[in-house]
Design an enzyme around this catalytic site. Sequence first.
Site, short mmCIF file in Angstrom:
data_model
loop_
_atom_site.label_atom_id
_atom_site.label_comp_id
_atom_site.label_asym_id
_atom_site.label_seq_id
_atom_site.Cartn_x
_atom_site.Cartn_y
_atom_site.Cartn_z
N ARG A 221 0.82 -1.22 0.00
CA ARG A 221 0.00 0.00 0.00
C ARG A 221 0.86 1.27 0.00
NH1 ARG A 221 -4.96 -1.27 3.21
NH2 ARG A 221 -5.66 -3.27 2.39
N ASP B 247 -16.83 6.81 8.86
CA ASP B 247 -15.61 6.01 8.72
C ASP B 247 -14.42 6.97 8.72
OD1 ASP B 247 -15.15 2.87 7.59
OD2 ASP B 247 -13.44 4.23 7.36
C1 LIG Z 1 -13.61 -4.21 7.81
S1 LIG Z 1 -14.40 -2.68 7.68
C2 LIG Z 1 -15.96 -3.05 8.46
C3 LIG Z 1 -17.14 -2.52 7.66
C4 LIG Z 1 -18.51 -2.88 8.21
N1 LIG Z 1 -18.69 -2.34 9.54
C5 LIG Z 1 -18.73 -4.36 8.18
O1 LIG Z 1 -18.70 -5.02 9.24
O2 LIG Z 1 -18.92 -4.93 7.11
C6 LIG Z 1 -13.58 -1.73 8.97
C7 LIG Z 1 -13.71 -0.22 8.78
O3 LIG Z 1 -13.29 0.43 9.98
C8 LIG Z 1 -12.70 1.65 9.61
N2 LIG Z 1 -11.87 2.17 10.72
C9 LIG Z 1 -10.68 1.69 11.17
N3 LIG Z 1 -10.21 2.47 12.16
C10 LIG Z 1 -11.13 3.45 12.35
C11 LIG Z 1 -11.21 4.57 13.23
N4 LIG Z 1 -10.25 4.86 14.10
N5 LIG Z 1 -12.31 5.37 13.16
C12 LIG Z 1 -13.29 5.10 12.26
N6 LIG Z 1 -13.26 4.07 11.41
C13 LIG Z 1 -12.20 3.25 11.44
C14 LIG Z 1 -11.92 1.30 8.36
O4 LIG Z 1 -11.62 2.44 7.58
C15 LIG Z 1 -12.83 0.30 7.67
O5 LIG Z 1 -13.60 0.90 6.65
#
Ligand SMILES: C[S@@+](CC[C@H](N)C(=O)[O-])C[C@H]1O[C@@H](n2cnc3c(N)ncnc32)[C@H](O)[C@@H]1O
Length: 284
Positions: free
Chosen positions: A39, A150
């Site tokens: 990345r 997000d």
């Molecule tokens: C694997 S996805 C989960 C999406 C959805 N909630 C699901 O379960 O299908 C995790 C998301 O958490 C977000 N994320 C990670 N750290 C974060 C933070 N500190 N604050 C807000 N979002 C965060 C990432 O950008 C990512 O889009």
Amino acid sequence: MDQGEIALSDREFGRVKARVYAEAGISLSDAKRTLVVSRLSKIVRALDLPSIDAYLDCLERTKSERDAQNFINALTTNLTRFFREDHHFEHLAGYVGRLVEQTRARDGKPRLRIWSAGCSTGQEPYTIALCLLAARPELRRWDFKILATDIDTNVIAKASLGIYPESELNGLSPVRARLFERPGDGTIRVPMAARALVSFKPLNLMAAWPMKGPFDAIFCRNVAIYFDKKTQGEVFGRLGKILAPEGFLYIGHSENLGSGGESFKLVGKTIYQSRPMQKTRDAA
Ligand SMILES: C[S@@+](CC[C@H](N)C(=O)[O-])C[C@H]1O[C@@H](n2cnc3c(N)ncnc32)[C@H](O)[C@@H]1O
């Protein structure tokens, strides 16, 4: 190492880990080394810098908000899909159905607030909207809003469009697939009635939260798996404070609330209910 990939020394990996942890609470294990290389190599090359060290120096020196955001965007994991862990949506529809019955006799416009925290490209909040509108069409007359947030600004931009490749329908039942519009150009679209319910906003869960709540339900699924135990406890503890008394928190299948579980009771598979403490349901 692939051609074009930049080397990552232990020291550089340590710097990357420290920065993403301080900014986003994301705890990168050694298993994520390859992901970090692939990345960040793209960004380092695009900026015409010689190394990841030089890139990190540049981030620190310039303090450019855009570059800092690109660094975070590059290191998030955004895997998601429509109707993921679908028992949560069935449970929510049952709860909202009970709210609808209870409020039937009351005057005024009933209020319903749901938060999808860590919504990625939007499949989770749109599934909430589609399920609830299908189960309870009268919600169209409610003061009903879904906040979807997000940390990653790229996923928020994609989510706002409500347009996905047709392959997103793979594995969905025909009834669920019919909830989407299919213009015949290889895409599926979330219908306007569902899109209108969802507001997408960038928000770092580690930062201050501008909204007061309370939320009737919060989905924070497959987000805290990227945090360490201390951060998980803190985030779930804060979610407990912004959830309405007796509201529900839905978490990912491999997650638990840890030290943040004080104000919750487990009521189903990865479903928690806020204990009625001294919280109020006053509108924000
Ligand atoms: C694997 S996805 C989960 C999406 C959805 N909630 C699901 O379960 O299908 C995790 C998301 O958490 C977000 N994320 C990670 N750290 C974060 C933070 N500190 N604050 C807000 N979002 C965060 C990432 O950008 C990512 O889009």
